[in-house]
Structure formats: C-alpha cells, structure tokens
Design a protein around this motif. Structure first.
Motif: not given
Length: 486
Positions: A350, A353, A391-392, A394-395, A398-399, A438
């Motif tokens: 992540v 990215d 968005s990152a 949250n990704t 959720m993962a 995070s």
C-alpha cells in the motif's frame, strides 16, 4: 480562514494554465494580461497600425517555440546536485539491505524439517462418491436404517494419476463433518501418501482439491490485463512482482525458519523489495528515488509504532497459525517478531502505491506549469493526497478486516461484550496491524509530497511538454491591458 483554505487559495498558478503561449517568468510582479472579449480603448489609427506591425519596446512580445522552454526551471548543475544528493541518501541504504541479506541468510544450514509429516502428495480423480454409514474395509452394514446417533460417511473411489500406484484405484471412507469439504464424482483431489503399501487404501488420505489449473488461468488473465493496460510498464511491473516473490521465498522464509529475528529479516527483505519493485517498474529517476525515500520513512514509522503498541498491548503473537507453526518446527520462534514482520511486509504494497502516486502527481503538476514553486507544488499535491489517503486507508482496513473475519465471527459467539472481543489476542493483533499501517500511510503523503516538491521544483522541465510551444505555430501577439486609471 483556516490554514487549508488559505493554502488552497494560494495555488492560483495552477488555474493559469491556458491555451495561450507560455511566457518566461517575470522578474517583478506584473498585472495579468487581459483575456476578456472586451476590447481595450482604441488608439489612433496610425498608432494602432504601428503597434500591430512592431511590438512595443516597453512590452516584449511573447516568446514561443523551444527557445522559451529552456528559460524555465533551474540550470542543469542544480539538477545534478539534486541527483547527487539522492545518490548519497539511497546508496548506503541499498548497500545495508544487501549486506543484511548476506548476513541473515542461513548459508550452509540444512532446511528445517517439520515435526508433523504430512505425507507425499499424490494426485487423483474421484470416480464415484456414495453417502452411507461409516464402515471399515471389509465391514457390511446390517439393516436399512442407520442408528440415530450414527454419523454418515462418504465412500469414494479414487483413480490415482501419479505416485507409486499410478493407474490403480483405491476406496476411501471420508467422515462427513461440518468442517470437512464435500467431495463428489469428478473432483480432482490431492492425497497424502504415508509411505506404506502403494495399493493399500490405509496408506492414503484425501487432504485437498487440485487447484493448479484455475489458479494458472487466473494468473494468466491478471498478466494479460496488466500488460494490455500498462504495456511495457506493465511488463516491468510483472517482472518486479516476480522478483519480490523471489526475495520472499528465497530469503525471508528460509531466514525466519532458521531462527533469525523475524522483524530484522522483514525489514531487510522489505528494503530489497522496495528498491527492486520501484526501480524495475518505474526506472532510475529522481521521481522514483523520492518514492523510495518516502516509502522508507513511512516503513520506519510503521515498524516503530508496531513495536511500541505491541509491547504496550502485551501482544504475544501466539495465534492459531503461529502455534501450529511452532508445533511443526519443533523449536521456539519469536512469535511477536513474526507478528511485527507481517505488519511491515503487509504495509509495503500500500505504501508503494501512495508514494508513487504522490510523486507522479507532483511531477505532472510541475510539467503542466513550470512556474510553480515548491510550496505551490506541495499544497497542490497535498490536496491530491488527502483524497488518496482516504481510499488507501479504507483499502488497508477492509483488507485486514476481511482476513480477520472468521476470527471476529468466532469472537462474537463468545457472548461477552464488545470491549472484551476487541481486546482479545487475535482481534487486537489486527487492530494494531491496521492502525499502525494506516498511520504510516497517512504520514507517507506529506513526507513524500514535500520531498517531491523540493526536488521537482529544481528539476529541469523537459522539452515537448504541454507548457511548451512548437516553433512552427503562428506567433500570436499578447493582448495589451488598458493602462491603469482609465
């Protein structure tokens, strides 16, 4: 006005990019030329004709063509100094990562064998599958109805396709339990052979399905999609992915199994993967180097937070998977270090990215408007980063939540309060993993953006970008603003 609004209001130069020919940066503040349709006051006819034929000496005509492009940006020596600085920052880290691999790799050590022997895998195909009572070989069921407390079993006839008894068929009895898979005729399965008589059914046990073909098809579809969209960049990304798996399989796993510190191994492995993945995918450039620096700083923060809060939360790392691993190894392992290693490696993808996106955004802003200074680039990049962070994060959440879903479901069955569930070992591990990762992602945005803004503002803007005009385009005189006070 709050600080963010003030910063947004000061990024006006981004909105100045139009279809007009670009001009060299003025030496002093000047009034922006009027572009509106309203004409300026008409001068006398002769003066107007003279002005149209010859540019005013006081107001230089707009410069177009490639000659203008070289006027923007700093001189080349400044760019060389920036690249030299990046080399001095990154080369020691790369050398340390390679040296760490050489020191931590288990040279000459035998691969540890598991205490639990699972047998030699043998492939086969189920020919028939019949449900009935659980009977041992040679037993016969008496009566039409099974006993009320008797559990059903599945009798399967398996044709072996490889192994010592390839081509023969064996009959196996599989208990039907809620935790066992459901087999049917035509299923391709994997059996464990314990080394006994090759044609004796008691030498085999069905352990799983064969999944090689569907996984290979999915991998091929993934590769095709990446190459079609990314073209050569997609091919490079696939190559970087393969090299990353090579580092994991050939360095990280053997080193941890040999008894090395899992967190130290993960840091070294993540550093090597970071260099390999980013430079192979995006090439050797100042832009990629900034992404590497941002990723490295964020990984260090994630590792530090993970260590602090795993100790403060008394996390042992002894979940079901780790306990099974320790039992299979037959010796102890740093369970908490293994937990921290998973956090570092899991956050790396992540972070790549986020950092690559931020550096690309800043560089493209610089190419779109070379007049922007580093502060303006930073503010504009931060606005992009705020959307990306949401968005990152949250990704990532959720993962991890999806991976921990069975654990959360099992914990909710205990009937205790929510606080007790969140404080349990398995759930608390996922909380520390998610929140530490995070925080690192959030920190990666300003750190990477400010580094990118400082370096991109000193880079020479290449010719042929959107802010440069061709010499063959018609020369358009600049509109003249009316004098002040009229």
């Amino acid at each position: 006005m709050v600080r963010d609004d003030f910063a947004d209001a000061e990024t006006g130069p981004i909105r100045r990019v139009t279809d007009e020919p670009a001009r060299a940066r003025p030496q002093a503040p000047r009034r922006k030329p009027a572009v509106a349709a309203k004409p300026a006051p008409k001068p006398p006819a002769k003066a107007a004709a003279k002005t149209a034929a010859k540019p005013s000496a006081k107001r230089p005509a707009p410069v177009t063509g490639h000659g203008h492009g070289h006027g923007h940006g700093p001189a080349e020596p400044a760019s060389r100094r920036v690249r030299l600085l990046l080399i001095w920052l990154l080369v020691p880290i790369a050398v340390a990562a390679v040296a760490g691999m050489l020191v931590l790799y288990p040279w000459g050590k035998a691969k540890p064998a598991g205490s639990y022997q699972q047998g030699v895998p043998v492939h086969g195909t189920i020919a028939t599958a019949l449900s009935g009572p659980c009977l041992a070989p040679g037993q016969v069921h008496v009566g039409d109805q099974p006993a009320p407390d008797e559990k059903p079993c599945l009798t399967v006839d398996v044709a072996l396709s490889d192994g010592a008894a390839a081509g023969s068929r064996i009959e196996l009895v599989v208990p039907i339990e809620p935790s066992t898979p459901r087999f049917s005729a035509g299923d391709k399965v994997v059996l464990a052979y314990n080394g006994g008589e090759p044609k004796d059914p008691s030498s085999y046990q069905i352990v799983d399905f064969q999944r090689g073909l569907p996984l290979a098809l999915l991998a091929a579809l993934f590769a095709i999609a990446v190459v079609v969209l990314g073209r050569w960049r997609g091919v490079a990304a696939l190559g970087a992915l393969v090299l990353s798996f090579v580092v994991l399989v050939l360095f990280v796993l053997p080193s941890i199994l040999a008894g090395e510190n899992p967190l130290l191994v993960a840091i070294v492995g993540a550093g090597v993967i970071m260099f390999v993945a980013l430079y192979v995918t995006h090439g050797l450039s100042a832009r990629t180097s900034v992404a590497v620096l941002g990723t490295m700083a964020s990984l260090a923060l994630i590792g530090l937070l993970s260590v602090i809060f795993s100790v403060a939360s008394s996390l042992t790392g002894l979940d079901d998977s780790t306990s099974t691993l320790i039992g299979a190894l037959g010796h102890g392992i740093d369970a908490r270090g293994l937990l921290l290693a998973g956090i570092v490696i899991g956050a790396l993808g992540v972070l790549d990215d986020v950092t690559v996106t931020q550096t690309s955004a800043v560089w493209e802003l610089r190419r779109a408007n070379p007049d922007l200074g580093w502060r303006e680039l930073y503010r504009a990049g931060q606005r992009i980063g705020r959307d990306h962070v949401g968005s990152a994060v949250n990704t990532l959440v959720m993962a991890y939540a999806g991976a921990a879903l069975p654990v959360m479901l099992y914990s909710s069955l205990s009937g205790v309060g929510l606080g007790t569930i969140l404080g349990s070992q398995d759930v608390a591990e996922e909380i520390v993993r998610t929140l530490a990762g995070s925080v690192g992602i959030v920190a990666a945005v300003p750190v990477t953006t400010v580094l990118a803004a400082l370096i991109a503002s000193r880079e020479k803007v290449p010719t042929g970008t959107s802010s440069h005009r061709s010499e063959h385009q018609p020369q358009v005189p600049a509109p003249v603003s009316p004098p002040r006070g009229r």
